[in-house]
Design an enzyme around this catalytic site. Structure first.
Site, PDB file in Angstrom:
ATOM      1  N   ARG A  71       0.846  -1.184   0.000  1.00  0.00           N
ATOM      2  CA  ARG A  71       0.000   0.000   0.000  1.00  0.00           C
ATOM      3  C   ARG A  71       0.883   1.236   0.000  1.00  0.00           C
ATOM      4  O   ARG A  71       1.934   1.265   0.629  1.00  0.00           O
ATOM      5  CB  ARG A  71      -0.875   0.038   1.248  1.00  0.00           C
ATOM      6  CG  ARG A  71      -2.136  -0.784   1.144  1.00  0.00           C
ATOM      7  CD  ARG A  71      -2.989  -0.576   2.369  1.00  0.00           C
ATOM      8  NE  ARG A  71      -2.326  -1.038   3.563  1.00  0.00           N
ATOM      9  CZ  ARG A  71      -1.736  -0.267   4.446  1.00  0.00           C
ATOM     10  NH1 ARG A  71      -1.740   1.050   4.317  1.00  0.00           N
ATOM     11  NH2 ARG A  71      -1.146  -0.797   5.496  1.00  0.00           N
ATOM     12  N   HIS A 228     -10.696  -2.065  11.130  1.00  0.00           N
ATOM     13  CA  HIS A 228      -9.617  -2.948  10.661  1.00  0.00           C
ATOM     14  C   HIS A 228      -9.452  -4.086  11.672  1.00  0.00           C
ATOM     15  O   HIS A 228      -8.479  -4.132  12.416  1.00  0.00           O
ATOM     16  CB  HIS A 228      -8.327  -2.111  10.549  1.00  0.00           C
ATOM     17  CG  HIS A 228      -7.203  -2.767   9.812  1.00  0.00           C
ATOM     18  ND1 HIS A 228      -5.891  -2.369   9.956  1.00  0.00           N
ATOM     19  CD2 HIS A 228      -7.181  -3.779   8.910  1.00  0.00           C
ATOM     20  CE1 HIS A 228      -5.114  -3.107   9.175  1.00  0.00           C
ATOM     21  NE2 HIS A 228      -5.873  -3.970   8.540  1.00  0.00           N
ATOM     22  N   CYS A 252       0.565  -7.323  11.717  1.00  0.00           N
ATOM     23  CA  CYS A 252       0.800  -7.452  13.158  1.00  0.00           C
ATOM     24  C   CYS A 252      -0.010  -8.589  13.784  1.00  0.00           C
ATOM     25  O   CYS A 252      -0.181  -8.630  15.002  1.00  0.00           O
ATOM     26  CB  CYS A 252       0.511  -6.143  13.873  1.00  0.00           C
ATOM     27  SG  CYS A 252       1.718  -4.869  13.491  1.00  0.00           S
ATOM     28  N   ASP A 279      -9.523  -9.425   8.604  1.00  0.00           N
ATOM     29  CA  ASP A 279      -8.994  -8.083   8.312  1.00  0.00           C
ATOM     30  C   ASP A 279      -9.984  -6.946   8.549  1.00  0.00           C
ATOM     31  O   ASP A 279      -9.593  -5.890   9.017  1.00  0.00           O
ATOM     32  CB  ASP A 279      -8.510  -8.030   6.857  1.00  0.00           C
ATOM     33  CG  ASP A 279      -7.553  -6.870   6.597  1.00  0.00           C
ATOM     34  OD1 ASP A 279      -6.576  -6.732   7.350  1.00  0.00           O
ATOM     35  OD2 ASP A 279      -7.789  -6.105   5.655  1.00  0.00           O
TER      36      ASP A 279
HETATM   37  P1  GTP Z   1      -2.513  -7.481   7.266  1.00  0.00           P
HETATM   38  O1  GTP Z   1      -3.000  -8.505   6.316  1.00  0.00           O
HETATM   39  O2  GTP Z   1      -1.410  -6.638   6.703  1.00  0.00           O
HETATM   40  O3  GTP Z   1      -3.594  -6.624   7.810  1.00  0.00           O
HETATM   41  O4  GTP Z   1      -1.728  -8.258   8.461  1.00  0.00           O
HETATM   42  P2  GTP Z   1      -2.220  -9.139   9.710  1.00  0.00           P
HETATM   43  O5  GTP Z   1      -2.533  -8.237  10.858  1.00  0.00           O
HETATM   44  O6  GTP Z   1      -3.267 -10.091   9.300  1.00  0.00           O
HETATM   45  O7  GTP Z   1      -0.865  -9.917  10.123  1.00  0.00           O
HETATM   46  P3  GTP Z   1      -0.496 -11.474  10.001  1.00  0.00           P
HETATM   47  O8  GTP Z   1      -1.362 -12.338  10.874  1.00  0.00           O
HETATM   48  O9  GTP Z   1      -0.428 -11.831   8.573  1.00  0.00           O
HETATM   49  O10 GTP Z   1       0.974 -11.484  10.630  1.00  0.00           O
HETATM   50  C1  GTP Z   1       2.038 -10.770  10.072  1.00  0.00           C
HETATM   51  C2  GTP Z   1       3.349 -11.267  10.579  1.00  0.00           C
HETATM   52  O11 GTP Z   1       3.375 -11.311  12.010  1.00  0.00           O
HETATM   53  C3  GTP Z   1       3.677 -12.689  10.104  1.00  0.00           C
HETATM   54  O12 GTP Z   1       5.013 -12.745   9.682  1.00  0.00           O
HETATM   55  C4  GTP Z   1       3.448 -13.531  11.325  1.00  0.00           C
HETATM   56  O13 GTP Z   1       4.254 -14.674  11.320  1.00  0.00           O
HETATM   57  C5  GTP Z   1       3.771 -12.586  12.488  1.00  0.00           C
HETATM   58  N1  GTP Z   1       2.967 -12.931  13.697  1.00  0.00           N
HETATM   59  C6  GTP Z   1       1.624 -13.074  13.752  1.00  0.00           C
HETATM   60  N2  GTP Z   1       1.216 -13.422  15.000  1.00  0.00           N
HETATM   61  C7  GTP Z   1       2.335 -13.473  15.759  1.00  0.00           C
HETATM   62  C8  GTP Z   1       2.570 -13.763  17.143  1.00  0.00           C
HETATM   63  O14 GTP Z   1       1.668 -14.046  17.930  1.00  0.00           O
HETATM   64  N3  GTP Z   1       3.865 -13.690  17.564  1.00  0.00           N
HETATM   65  C9  GTP Z   1       4.895 -13.382  16.712  1.00  0.00           C
HETATM   66  N4  GTP Z   1       6.120 -13.336  17.228  1.00  0.00           N
HETATM   67  N5  GTP Z   1       4.710 -13.114  15.401  1.00  0.00           N
HETATM   68  C10 GTP Z   1       3.453 -13.156  14.926  1.00  0.00           C
HETATM   69  C1  SPV Z   2      -2.973  -4.221   5.109  1.00  0.00           C
HETATM   70  O1  SPV Z   2      -1.960  -3.612   4.740  1.00  0.00           O
HETATM   71  O2  SPV Z   2      -3.518  -3.996   6.213  1.00  0.00           O
HETATM   72  C2  SPV Z   2      -3.529  -5.303   4.282  1.00  0.00           C
HETATM   73  C3  SPV Z   2      -3.000  -5.476   2.914  1.00  0.00           C
HETATM   74  O3  SPV Z   2      -4.439  -5.992   4.716  1.00  0.00           O
HETATM   75  S1  SPV Z   2      -3.673  -4.331   1.791  1.00  0.00           S
HETATM   76  O4  SPV Z   2      -4.922  -4.871   1.274  1.00  0.00           O
HETATM   77  O5  SPV Z   2      -2.705  -4.181   0.704  1.00  0.00           O
HETATM   78  O6  SPV Z   2      -3.922  -3.082   2.445  1.00  0.00           O
HETATM   79 MN    MN Z   3      -5.013  -5.345   6.874  1.00  0.00          MN
END
Ligand code: GTP
Ligand code: SPV
Ligand code: MN
Length: 589
Positions: A71, A228, A252, A279
């Site tokens: 983004r 979000h 995160c 999400d």
């Molecule tokens: P968006 O799709 O961008 O909104 O991200 P999201 O909030 O869904 O994050 P996602 O669950 O994909 O996690 C992103 C990164 O954080 C990955 O590399 C995961 O492995 C790491 N991660 C997620 N949960 C944890 C956790 O509980 N502990 C640690 N250490 N890392 C984590």
């Molecule tokens: C985020 O960045 O929080 C996402 C990926 O979920 S995007 O749809 O590219 O914003």
């Molecule tokens: Mn997101």
């Protein structure tokens, strides 16, 4: 498919086509046959690559330009008549000026190309929560992704023909020119224009652009909330279901928490977890005074790196068919995909995310981009909840705010009440990630994980949260978590992932008055013995470190909050009062 007879729709499509000048216009009906035909075109032009159809049936590979990988917040703009309606945290340009500028860029941008018209619904068509959009695009990647991420097709046309209002979404990849890239929202016109990008959140306009930026603006006016947030369902051994929402900034941990696998000890006890969303949540107040949530999306656009059999087996299984992989590494021996930490067996005969020859065993370069992603149908998820398919809201017991913080923020605490929770959300900060263009690892304030996604003035958004609280007789409890606190050696103190259920179960017990806590300057924290760490290798000393609230750290936090707040001339009194109380209590520590 039935023709579109809604004159407003047809006039708008005609007007956009007169500006962009495509060779032809194709309406997308969402049928398998038509999507297959469109896919074949992308394969023949090389826009997309078909992966190993035995190992990954229906899966495609897609690569973006090296700078078009996330983004772009600097190029994301909110165009309202008055600048103060966009607020201090959004980029703003006057609507007339922006329409004029973009009209020039869109002029002839689809020459020699097909314009696809995608009628889509966010939310299950016909439910109270759903909203309709039409995206016009010259990108087949967008067509195939929208068919996964949203509900596309005939039932949407029927709604439009019955006179439904819709969000006007226009996208052209144009020349994918970095210097002329714009992702622009006109909330007053229910319109989104995006040009010169071909990546995810910049171009799948139902997601962040409609469901969050335009959605939050509509929510403010219509009395609901677009957030979000993931939605997680937890069933206890008695079979009673509870639902929680969680707002963490991009990359995160939302997808991971939404699909978590309970530790064995809890599985044996009979706990069960299912996924509703990873999400975005749309939230409304029910007639019983509780807050109800739906996931308006139909798929997952998830971060690939770090996803593996141990961290998130459910996400991994979700991506084994009908999935689009973007900017991951490719194994040329068997035409499959790979990303960092997938397994210990990277391809030797591979290609990195930019298409360069890549040997994962010897190269020191990453194979996949840190923000490489999968676009997968929600129905693929082994633990998808029934409630996802009905599109009816689920009652939310707890809202969890969280960030990625090496220091200062303890593992988990509970707000004293709704307004205190709104303060906590408004003051939260997190280290930046690869999900957005820019520097990674810098702590920045990101209220409710909505800083890049709030379609109007954030001070008014805080007020909306306060007002929603006043309308609920039985609001969710609000919590804050941090899975990312580190020790002296920069190692994570908390195991995270499935073990995060332990913190969630403490929260649910708090909602039912069953778990202990101690009052701190931040709110209620569990005492070490209040968290069930059975089967975990977490000593009382580590727990103490995880829960520690350090005075110097928090004096520093307070400075940061003060500075962040200084850009809002009129914050709600409820937020000021809660901030004052935090300052007094930290001073007393
Ligand atoms: P968006 O799709 O961008 O909104 O991200 P999201 O909030 O869904 O994050 P996602 O669950 O994909 O996690 C992103 C990164 O954080 C990955 O590399 C995961 O492995 C790491 N991660 C997620 N949960 C944890 C956790 O509980 N502990 C640690 N250490 N890392 C984590
Ligand atoms: C985020 O960045 O929080 C996402 C990926 O979920 S995007 O749809 O590219 O914003
Ligand atoms: Mn997101």
């Amino acid at each position: 498919m039935t023709m579109v007879t809604n004159q407003i729709v047809n006039d708008w499509v005609k007007e956009m086509a007169e500006m962009t000048k495509p060779d032809e216009i194709v309406w997308v009906d969402g049928s398998k046959e038509q999507l297959e035909q469109i896919k074949q075109i992308a394969l023949s032009t090389g826009e997309m690559i078909e992966l190993n159809q035995e190992k990954l049936p229906g899966c495609l590979y897609y690569r973006t330009k090296p700078k078009d990988v996330a983004r772009d917040e600097k190029r994301t703009i909110i165009c309202t008549t008055r600048k103060e309606d966009a607020g201090p945290t959004n980029n703003w340009v006057a609507p007339d000026e922006m329409y004029a500028k973009l009209s020039k860029l869109f002029d002839g941008s689809m020459k020699g190309r097909t314009m696809y018209a995608i009628p889509f619904s966010m939310g299950v068509v016909g439910t109270e929560f759903s909203k309709i959009g039409i995206e016009l695009t010259d990108s087949i990647y967008v067509v195939l992704s929208m068919a996964i991420m949203t509900r596309v097709g005939q039932s949407v046309i029927d709604e439009l023909n019955a006179g439904a209002d819709f969000t006007r979404c226009l996208h052209s990849k144009a020349q994918i020119d970095e210097t002329e890239k714009y992702i622009v929202h006109f909330p007053e016109d229910n319109t989104i224009w995006s040009i010169n990008s071909a990546y995810g959140g910049n171009v799948l306009l139902g997601k962040k652009c409609l469901a969050l930026r335009i959605g939050s603006y509509l929510g403010k006016q219509e009395g609901w909330m677009a957030e979000h947030m993931l939605i997680l369902k937890i069933e206890n051994p008695q079979g009673e279901a509870r639902y929680v929402c969680g707002a963490f900034p991009s990359a995160c941990g939302k997808t991971n928490l939404a699909m978590l696998t309970p530790p064995e000890y809890f599985r044996e006890k009979g706990y069960k977890v299912s996924t509703i969303g990873d999400d975005i949540s749309w939230l409304r107040i029910g007639s019983d005074g509780r807050l109800y949530a739906v996931n308006p999306e139909n798929g997952f656009f998830g971060v690939a790196p770090g996803t593996n059999e141990k961290s998130n087996p459910n996400a991994l299984k979700t991506t084994h068919k009908n999935t689009i992989f973007t900017n991951v590494a490719r194994n040329l021996d068997d035409n499959t995909v790979w990303w960092e930490r997938l397994d210990k067996n990277p391809p030797e005969n591979g290609e990195d995310w930019q298409g360069n020859p890549w040997n994962g065993k010897t190269s020191t370069e990453k194979g996949a981009h840190p923000n490489s992603r999968f676009t997968a149908p929600a129905e693929n998820c082994p633990i998808i909840a029934d409630e996802f398919f009905t599109g009816e809201g689920v009652p939310i017991s707890a809202i969890i705010f969280g960030g990625r913080r090496a220091k200062a923020e303890p593992l988990v605490y509970e707000a004293r009440d709704w307004n205190h929770g709104v303060f906590i959300g408004s003051a939260m900060a997190s280290e930046t990630t690869a999900a957005a263009n820019g520097k990674v690892g810098v702590v920045r304030h990101d209220p409710m994980a909505m800083l890049p996604f709030c379609g109007y003035n954030m001070a008014d958004y805080f007020q909306h949260w306060i007002d929603m609280g006043k309308k609920m007789t039985n609001p969710p409890k609000i919590f804050h978590v941090n899975w990312f606190r580190t020790d002296e050696n920069d190692e994570f103190l908390w195991p995270g992932f499935g073990d995060n259920l332990r913190a969630v179960l403490w929260m649910l017990d708090r909602c039912e008055g069953k778990a202990g806590a101690v009052e701190t300057p931040l709110g209620y924290e569990p005492k070490p013995e209040d968290l069930d760490v059975n089967g975990l290798n977490v000593t009382p000393e580590i727990l103490e470190k995880l829960l520690k609230i350090d005075k110097a750290d928090w004096e520093n936090e307070i400075k940061g909050i003060e500075e962040f707040y200084s850009q809002f001339p009129d914050l709600p009194q409820e937020i000021k009062d809660n901030f004052d109380r935090l300052k007094r209590e930290v001073e007393k520590m």
